[in-house]
Scaffold this active site. Structure first.
Site, PDB file in Angstrom:
ATOM      1  N   VAL A 293      -7.707   1.090  -3.450  1.00 42.30           N
ATOM      2  CA  VAL A 293      -7.715  -0.312  -3.035  1.00 42.30           C
ATOM      3  C   VAL A 293      -6.396  -0.692  -2.394  1.00 42.30           C
ATOM      4  CG1 VAL A 293      -8.160  -2.671  -3.775  1.00 42.30           C
ATOM      5  CG2 VAL A 293      -8.991  -0.759  -5.147  1.00 42.30           C
TER       6      VAL A 293
ATOM      7  N   TYR B 125     -16.485   6.355   8.045  1.00 45.19           N
ATOM      8  CA  TYR B 125     -15.048   6.613   8.178  1.00 45.19           C
ATOM      9  C   TYR B 125     -14.782   7.871   9.003  1.00 45.19           C
ATOM     10  CZ  TYR B 125     -10.158   5.979   7.167  1.00 45.19           C
ATOM     11  OH  TYR B 125      -8.826   5.751   7.317  1.00 45.19           O
TER      12      TYR B 125
ATOM     13  N   GLY C 136       0.794  -1.227   0.000  1.00 50.79           N
ATOM     14  CA  GLY C 136       0.000   0.000   0.000  1.00 50.79           C
ATOM     15  C   GLY C 136       0.830   1.283   0.000  1.00 50.79           C
TER      16      GLY C 136
ATOM     17  N   ASP D 276       6.530  -7.077  15.017  1.00 49.17           N
ATOM     18  CA  ASP D 276       5.483  -6.188  15.499  1.00 49.17           C
ATOM     19  C   ASP D 276       6.002  -4.782  15.817  1.00 49.17           C
ATOM     20  OD1 ASP D 276       3.256  -5.057  16.541  1.00 49.17           O
ATOM     21  OD2 ASP D 276       3.232  -6.245  18.382  1.00 49.17           O
TER      22      ASP D 276
HETATM   23  P1  NAD Z   1      -1.777  -1.754   3.951  1.00 53.78           P
HETATM   24  O1  NAD Z   1      -2.594  -2.814   4.610  1.00 53.78           O
HETATM   25  O2  NAD Z   1      -1.491  -1.897   2.497  1.00 53.78           O
HETATM   26  O3  NAD Z   1      -0.346  -1.628   4.699  1.00 53.78           O
HETATM   27  C1  NAD Z   1      -0.164  -1.811   6.065  1.00 53.78           C
HETATM   28  C2  NAD Z   1       1.309  -1.953   6.391  1.00 53.78           C
HETATM   29  O4  NAD Z   1       1.428  -2.059   7.823  1.00 53.78           O
HETATM   30  C3  NAD Z   1       1.981  -3.221   5.831  1.00 53.78           C
HETATM   31  O5  NAD Z   1       3.316  -2.911   5.481  1.00 53.78           O
HETATM   32  C4  NAD Z   1       1.996  -4.185   7.029  1.00 53.78           C
HETATM   33  O6  NAD Z   1       3.024  -5.165   6.994  1.00 53.78           O
HETATM   34  C5  NAD Z   1       2.233  -3.187   8.148  1.00 53.78           C
HETATM   35  N1  NAD Z   1       1.803  -3.660   9.473  1.00 53.78           N
HETATM   36  C6  NAD Z   1       0.559  -3.953   9.894  1.00 53.78           C
HETATM   37  N2  NAD Z   1       0.588  -4.302  11.209  1.00 53.78           N
HETATM   38  C7  NAD Z   1       1.881  -4.221  11.604  1.00 53.78           C
HETATM   39  C8  NAD Z   1       2.562  -4.457  12.836  1.00 53.78           C
HETATM   40  N3  NAD Z   1       1.909  -4.825  13.938  1.00 53.78           N
HETATM   41  N4  NAD Z   1       3.908  -4.299  12.862  1.00 53.78           N
HETATM   42  C9  NAD Z   1       4.603  -3.926  11.743  1.00 53.78           C
HETATM   43  N5  NAD Z   1       4.003  -3.671  10.569  1.00 53.78           N
HETATM   44  C10 NAD Z   1       2.663  -3.828  10.501  1.00 53.78           C
HETATM   45  O7  NAD Z   1      -2.498  -0.392   4.305  1.00 53.78           O
HETATM   46  P2  NAD Z   1      -2.610   1.039   3.592  1.00 53.78           P
HETATM   47  O8  NAD Z   1      -3.975   1.159   3.032  1.00 53.78           O
HETATM   48  O9  NAD Z   1      -1.420   1.329   2.767  1.00 53.78           O
HETATM   49  O10 NAD Z   1      -2.626   1.968   4.896  1.00 53.78           O
HETATM   50  C11 NAD Z   1      -1.490   2.650   5.369  1.00 53.78           C
HETATM   51  C12 NAD Z   1      -1.967   3.926   6.024  1.00 53.78           C
HETATM   52  O11 NAD Z   1      -2.579   4.767   5.037  1.00 53.78           O
HETATM   53  C13 NAD Z   1      -3.036   3.696   7.108  1.00 53.78           C
HETATM   54  O12 NAD Z   1      -2.817   4.574   8.169  1.00 53.78           O
HETATM   55  C14 NAD Z   1      -4.321   4.041   6.384  1.00 53.78           C
HETATM   56  O13 NAD Z   1      -5.349   4.454   7.266  1.00 53.78           O
HETATM   57  C15 NAD Z   1      -3.847   5.187   5.506  1.00 53.78           C
HETATM   58  N6  NAD Z   1      -4.718   5.507   4.351  1.00 53.78           N
HETATM   59  C16 NAD Z   1      -5.210   4.538   3.539  1.00 53.78           C
HETATM   60  C17 NAD Z   1      -6.066   4.884   2.498  1.00 53.78           C
HETATM   61  C18 NAD Z   1      -6.652   3.833   1.573  1.00 53.78           C
HETATM   62  O14 NAD Z   1      -7.626   4.115   0.887  1.00 53.78           O
HETATM   63  N7  NAD Z   1      -6.074   2.666   1.497  1.00 53.78           N
HETATM   64  C19 NAD Z   1      -6.396   6.232   2.254  1.00 53.78           C
HETATM   65  C20 NAD Z   1      -5.817   7.196   3.073  1.00 53.78           C
HETATM   66  C21 NAD Z   1      -4.989   6.835   4.122  1.00 53.78           C
END
Ligand code: NAD
Length: 392
Positions: free
Chosen positions: A274, A235, A52, A111
């Site tokens: 996504v 949200y 992501g 973690d």
């Molecule tokens: P994602 O699920 O693709 O990525 C999450 C990441 O966190 C991964 O690298 C995973 O390995 C890591 N992770 C999860 N738990 C962990 C732990 N306990 N220890 C170490 N690493 C851990 O998610 P994303 O959608 O890229 O979200 C990232 C941020 O962006 C979040 O704060 C989300 O709220 C924000 N965000 C997402 C969107 C969207 O539409 N996807 C929009 C705006 C903001």
């Protein structure tokens, strides 16, 4: 092993190593084609680096900025019988490409909420990289173990204050239907703030400052989503929104307590798209399928890598980036402006089971979803026998 997608509900339980590598390479090619970033950070820590927005941040820092990167993620390794998670394969591919380009990269898997990982990062930075000038905080997790008490907090995706009825699309059953979501109670709100709020971000910055690993003027950012009326009930004004508000508090606290280092802490507001995290949020697959349709027609559609390259180019590499009135780095105006939202709302009101695939870009959504796990990527031979055991 011949690897085909195994989809269960809103998640794909396996991943394709070659496809994930192709996805990483595409993102690298994108940022390289945009040109080198000026005043780019040189030592970057990315917490949540494997998928992501975090992966896109790491790719941009390294391949458009030439940065050394240390990443932290929580991914499952492969076995003889089971593939690794996508983030594992993405990380392996990132390392391979970084090595080929002569860029320092190291990733710690475990973690990020725990004290042990913070110590491991500190030891690694001291041994190999030195002080950091950018810390990206991009974790998305359903639970967090409190490092002091050992208590496990769970996040909830529920409205706050009152029940909410809305449309949603069940990707598993190919069904547009109504859902009624009960409001969260106080404990659920508090637990969600504990998991997805700013406390852990602050703990990271405190740990790095105590170890004297923050460079003067170091920047840090955590990611949020600020939507509009259609997504507010689930949200922005819901449990997750409460947690995200806590990021604003944390950013101010970081700036205040790290004033001696002139640390700049920002919450960056990014577009809905996504990812593994967003596909788990009710309503989001429907909303995102509609914004893909509208924004592709408007020529403003972006994925993770395009948003993050812009975030670096327009904001994070500027000495004093322009913020919105809340002090955030606001990157999703092309999604949340009134005219685009009006088009999305009009489609939203019309969507039924019968017309969903005509009115939305679910095909685009589904393609992007499969791509997250290394599937449906042009040029990858999905009939070929591939080795799941990949290391970095
Ligand atoms: P994602 O699920 O693709 O990525 C999450 C990441 O966190 C991964 O690298 C995973 O390995 C890591 N992770 C999860 N738990 C962990 C732990 N306990 N220890 C170490 N690493 C851990 O998610 P994303 O959608 O890229 O979200 C990232 C941020 O962006 C979040 O704060 C989300 O709220 C924000 N965000 C997402 C969107 C969207 O539409 N996807 C929009 C705006 C903001």
């Amino acid at each position: 092993m011949i690897i085909k997608p195994k989809i269960r509900g809103f998640i794909c339980t396996n991943a394709h190593p070659i496809g994930c590598a192709a996805n990483v390479k595409q993102q690298i090619s994108y940022v390289q084609a945009q040109g080198e970033l000026h005043n780019a950070p040189k030592n970057v820590l990315v917490i949540g680096c494997s998928t992501g927005y975090g992966l896109a941040s790491r790719i941009t820092a390294a391949f458009a900025g030439g940065a050394n990167t240390l990443g932290v993620c929580f991914e499952k390794p492969p076995s003889d019988r089971k593939t690794a998670t996508a983030g594992w394969y993405n990380t392996a591919a990132f390392h391979q490409e970084a090595q080929a380009a002569g860029l320092y990269a190291q990733t710690l898997n475990g973690d990020a909420f725990g004290k042990e990982m913070k110590q491991e990062v500190i030891d690694t930075l001291k041994a190999n990289m030195g002080k950091v000038d950018l810390v990206i905080y991009s974790l998305a997790s359903p639970r967090r173990t409190d490092p002091e008490t050992g208590e496990v907090y769970k996040s909830t995706l529920k409205p706050v204050g009152q029940a909410y009825k809305t449309k949603t699309y069940d990707t598993d059953k190919n069904l547009v239907h109504e859902i009624a979501l009960e409001p969260a109670n106080d404990d659920e709100i508090e637990q969600t703030i504990k998991v997805m709020g700013g406390e852990d971000w602050e703990l990271w910055l405190n740990a790095l400052a105590d170890a004297d690993l923050l460079a003067d003027g170091c920047k840090t950012t955590a990611y949020t989503y600020v939507g509009k009326e259609l997504t507010w009930p689930i949200y922005g004004q819901a449990t997750i929104g409460r947690a995200k508000e806590d990021l604003d508090r944390a950013a101010a606290a970081i700036v205040k307590t790290k004033a001696d280092k002139k640390v700049q802490a920002y919450v960056s507001s990014l577009k809905a798209l996504v990812t593994q995290a967003s596909s788990a949020i009710p309503v989001m697959p429907l909303y995102i399928s509609l914004i893909y349709k509208v924004m592709k027609e408007e020529g403003t559609h972006q994925g993770c890598i395009e948003q993050i390259y812009d975030l670096f180019n327009e904001k994070l590499t500027q000495a004093q980036p322009v913020t919105d009135e809340l002090g955030r780095l606001y990157m999703n105006a092309k999604e949340t402006n009134d005219s685009t939202q009006a088009k999305i709302t009009s489609l939203w009101d019309q969507v039924t089971q019968d017309n969903f695939h005509q009115l939305s870009d679910y095909a685009g959504y589904h393609h992007e979803f499969l791509k997250l796990f290394g599937f449906d990527i042009q040029g990858v031979d999905y009939e070929a026998d591939v080795e799941p055991l990949v290391e970095w």
